[in-house]
Write an enzyme that holds these catalytic residues in place. Structure first.
Site, short mmCIF file in Angstrom:
data_model
loop_
_atom_site.label_atom_id
_atom_site.label_comp_id
_atom_site.label_asym_id
_atom_site.label_seq_id
_atom_site.Cartn_x
_atom_site.Cartn_y
_atom_site.Cartn_z
N ALA A 174 0.89 -1.18 0.00
CA ALA A 174 0.00 0.00 0.00
C ALA A 174 0.92 1.22 0.00
O ALA A 174 1.30 1.72 1.04
CB ALA A 174 -0.91 -0.03 1.23
N ALA A 227 1.25 4.49 -1.91
CA ALA A 227 1.19 5.94 -2.16
C ALA A 227 1.05 6.72 -0.86
O ALA A 227 0.44 6.22 0.09
CB ALA A 227 0.00 6.24 -3.07
N GLY A 262 4.29 7.35 -1.29
CA GLY A 262 5.62 6.86 -1.63
C GLY A 262 6.73 7.21 -0.67
O GLY A 262 7.90 7.02 -0.97
N LYS A 309 7.55 5.65 2.02
CA LYS A 309 8.29 4.43 2.38
C LYS A 309 8.84 3.74 1.14
O LYS A 309 9.89 3.10 1.21
CB LYS A 309 7.40 3.51 3.21
CG LYS A 309 6.98 4.20 4.50
CD LYS A 309 6.10 3.38 5.38
CE LYS A 309 5.47 4.22 6.47
NZ LYS A 309 4.45 5.19 6.00
N GLU A 316 -0.64 0.33 -5.29
CA GLU A 316 -1.57 1.31 -4.71
C GLU A 316 -2.93 1.15 -5.36
O GLU A 316 -3.04 1.02 -6.57
CB GLU A 316 -1.00 2.73 -4.91
CG GLU A 316 -1.96 3.86 -4.58
CD GLU A 316 -2.48 3.83 -3.15
OE1 GLU A 316 -1.69 3.62 -2.21
OE2 GLU A 316 -3.71 4.00 -2.97
N ASP A 346 1.94 -1.28 4.84
CA ASP A 346 1.66 -0.05 5.59
C ASP A 346 0.17 0.22 5.33
O ASP A 346 -0.20 0.93 4.41
CB ASP A 346 2.55 1.07 5.02
CG ASP A 346 2.47 2.35 5.84
OD1 ASP A 346 2.37 2.27 7.08
OD2 ASP A 346 2.49 3.44 5.23
N CYS A 351 -0.78 4.07 10.97
CA CYS A 351 -0.62 5.33 11.70
C CYS A 351 -1.86 5.52 12.58
O CYS A 351 -2.42 6.61 12.66
CB CYS A 351 -0.39 6.50 10.75
SG CYS A 351 -1.66 6.69 9.51
N1 SAM Z 1 2.96 3.68 2.56
C1 SAM Z 1 2.50 5.01 2.18
C2 SAM Z 1 3.62 6.01 2.44
O1 SAM Z 1 4.43 5.76 3.31
O2 SAM Z 1 3.67 7.02 1.73
C3 SAM Z 1 1.23 5.38 2.93
C4 SAM Z 1 0.16 4.36 2.73
S1 SAM Z 1 -1.37 4.80 3.41
C5 SAM Z 1 -1.17 4.47 5.07
C6 SAM Z 1 -2.38 3.47 2.87
C7 SAM Z 1 -2.59 3.45 1.37
O3 SAM Z 1 -3.32 2.26 1.08
C8 SAM Z 1 -3.41 4.59 0.81
O4 SAM Z 1 -2.69 5.21 -0.22
C9 SAM Z 1 -4.66 3.94 0.27
O5 SAM Z 1 -5.14 4.56 -0.91
C10 SAM Z 1 -4.18 2.55 -0.01
N2 SAM Z 1 -5.20 1.47 0.01
C11 SAM Z 1 -6.44 1.48 0.54
N3 SAM Z 1 -7.02 0.28 0.39
C12 SAM Z 1 -6.13 -0.51 -0.25
C13 SAM Z 1 -6.14 -1.85 -0.71
N4 SAM Z 1 -7.20 -2.65 -0.50
N5 SAM Z 1 -5.06 -2.32 -1.36
C14 SAM Z 1 -3.98 -1.53 -1.54
N6 SAM Z 1 -3.90 -0.26 -1.14
C15 SAM Z 1 -4.96 0.25 -0.50
#
Ligand code: SAM
EC number: 2.1.1.178
Length: 476
Positions: free
Chosen positions: A125, A127, A129, A131, A149, A194, A247
């Site tokens: 997961a 975006a 980005g 991490k 993402e 994440d 988070c």
């Molecule tokens: N790892 C990112 C960073 O450090 O920049 C932050 C990630 S954020 C906590 C969680 C992300 O998971 C969001 O961008 C969201 O759009 C995405 N998301 C939500 N449901 C998801 C799914 N079922 N599969 C993959 N990604 C998902």
């Protein structure tokens, strides 16, 4: 003081019931209302930490090390007139604006020998980005990192951040991350999940983060997280390492999600204790060895991090190969790729690394390990677009320049600050230098690449992509 921070009573009662005995609710509330300290992470794909500090200190940047990330710093600046995102150093990808506690999951992922920089890794997961770019820097652009993402709009931001930071080893995908266990069982050496979460730890940055908070919504999201974690676990190779992070603070989305995996596959993996991850980590360590970072402990956002190691395979009833469209790329034949690479080396003194693939009028550089996942997953973009071809030749891309331009030993032009500002505003420049060059040229400011241009007499024609043109308040 953030007096407007929305902290509803039913949320505070819920938190009070799970706050560890050695921590105080008053301090929790006070820290939620205190603005967050600004932090950044140096992008070592482009500059060393020492060189970055030496460059920024004379500009009045005070950089205080984040104890759990060698490249992370809390930042205060004497002159705040230019937004951080508009500084020359940000535009050329020398740093990433990232909250300090959000640097923890990747530190945990790489603090064990199973996570190798030349391995096959997944950021499930990804975006926007923060991490992904942190992982790519630790991998030194080797191996391959699949960055997934689900949200289309966030995928675009992810792509822009990867390009700005000069990341070349990522394949981007756009799926619900629960497909990885079905489509790619036992494929990855290390995985970061994440997870999407209710964001209870983010109130210091977003005073309305808890506007729609309810127990029902955290229970709902916990069910999603359990599914994502189980799928990621199937996608992990035996012997591999997985970090689960959020988070948020509620046990339902953190400890209980880990417990649900333990209940299903308990003998097939074990959680590592993260108590020694960095000095003082034990202050946030739970009895299970997870890090449950309450905002008052390190004066940061709230965060949760757990790391597990898979000991052996488990039966996978999920497995079902995905449907793939026709793969639009072909490996570039040696008679085309070799002269091109020789020309690039002759013009710029750098040799692009990776495998060259072509499709219609485009030439791409794919990551070293791409063949391991080729034909198993549909990608949105793979590696880096090197060039666009036309009848009489090819044009190197902006993203190539951002990934390779700093290492070029020739074929670049160094601008002064006035011309660098003009260039970032999309205008042509007439650099003051003895002899103008010919053909394509890498445009740099203080040794770091801003983009590509083309010599036309003594003028450098601007080739900055339109979406990156800024209109004002650039640089100090
Ligand atoms: N790892 C990112 C960073 O450090 O920049 C932050 C990630 S954020 C906590 C969680 C992300 O998971 C969001 O961008 C969201 O759009 C995405 N998301 C939500 N449901 C998801 C799914 N079922 N599969 C993959 N990604 C998902």
């Amino acid at each position: 003081m953030h007096d407007n921070t929305y902290l509803p009573d039913h949320f505070l009662r819920h938190i009070a019931a799970i706050m560890p005995a050695h921590l105080s609710m008053d301090e929790f509330v006070a820290s939620c209302r205190r603005p967050l300290r600004r932090s950044i992470r140096v992008n070592t794909l482009k500059i060393s930490v020492a060189a970055f500090v030496a460059r920024m200190q004379p500009l009045g940047w005070q950089l205080d090390p984040v104890p759990w990330c060698d490249t992370g710093f809390w930042l205060s600046r004497e002159d705040e007139s230019v937004p951080l995102g508009n500084t020359a150093e940000h535009l050329s990808g020398l740093f990433y604006i990232q909250e300090a506690s959000s640097m923890l999951p990747v530190t945990a992922l790489f603090a064990c020998e199973q996570t190798r920089r030349d391995g096959m890794l997944l950021d499930a997961a990804a975006a926007p980005g923060s991490k992904t770019t942190q992982i790519a820097a630790l991998m030194e652009n080797q191996g391959m990192l699949v960055a997934n993402e689900y949200s289309s709009s966030r995928l675009k931001v992810l792509s822009a951040n990867l390009q700005r930071c000069g990341v070349t080893n990522v394949g981007m995908t756009h799926f619900d991350a629960k497909v990885f266990g079905q489509w790619l069982p036992e494929t990855f050496d290390a995985i970061l999940l994440d997870a999407p979460c209710s964001g209870e730890g983010t109130v210091r940055k977003d005073e309305d983060a808890l506007r729609n908070w309810s127990i029902e919504s955290i229970d709902e999201i916990a069910a999603v997280q359990q599914g994502l974690l189980e799928s990621a676990f199937h996608a992990l190779k035996p012997g591999g390492v997985l970090v689960y992070s959020t988070c948020t603070l509620s046990l339902q989305e953190n400890q209980a999600v880990c417990q649900s995996l333990q209940d299903k596959f308990g003998d097939a993996f074990s959680f590592d204790s993260l108590a020694d991850l960095f000095p003082a980590a034990e202050k946030a360590c739970t009895p299970e060895g997870y890090l449950h970072v309450w905002p008052q402990i390190f004066d940061s956002e709230g965060f949760f991090v757990a790391r597990l190691r898979k000991q052996h395979s488990v039966p996978n009833t999920m497995f079902k190969p995905g449907k793939l469209g026709k793969f639009p790329f072909l490996p570039l034949p040696a008679k085309e790729s070799e002269p091109m690479l020789r020309e690039i080396e002759a013009a710029f003194g750098v040799v692009p690394q990776g495998n060259l693939f072509g499709r219609s009028e485009e030439i791409w550089l794919f990551p070293q390990l791409f063949e391991q996942v080729q034909g198993k997953l549909r990608f949105d973009r793979i590696g880096l677009k090197l060039a666009e071809t036309f009848k009489k030749g090819y044009r190197l891309t902006h993203e190539w320049a951002l990934a390779y331009g700093d290492g070029a030993s020739k074929g670049f032009v160094e601008l002064d600050i006035a011309d660098a500002r003009e260039f970032m505003m999309g205008r042509d420049v007439w650099p003051e230098q003895e002899a103008a060059g010919t053909g394509e040229v890498i445009v740099r400011y203080q040794g770091h690449t801003l983009g590509m241009g083309k010599w036309v007499g003594s003028r450098v024609k601007n080739a900055l992509p339109r979406e990156l043109v800024r209109d004002n308040n650039l640089f100090v």
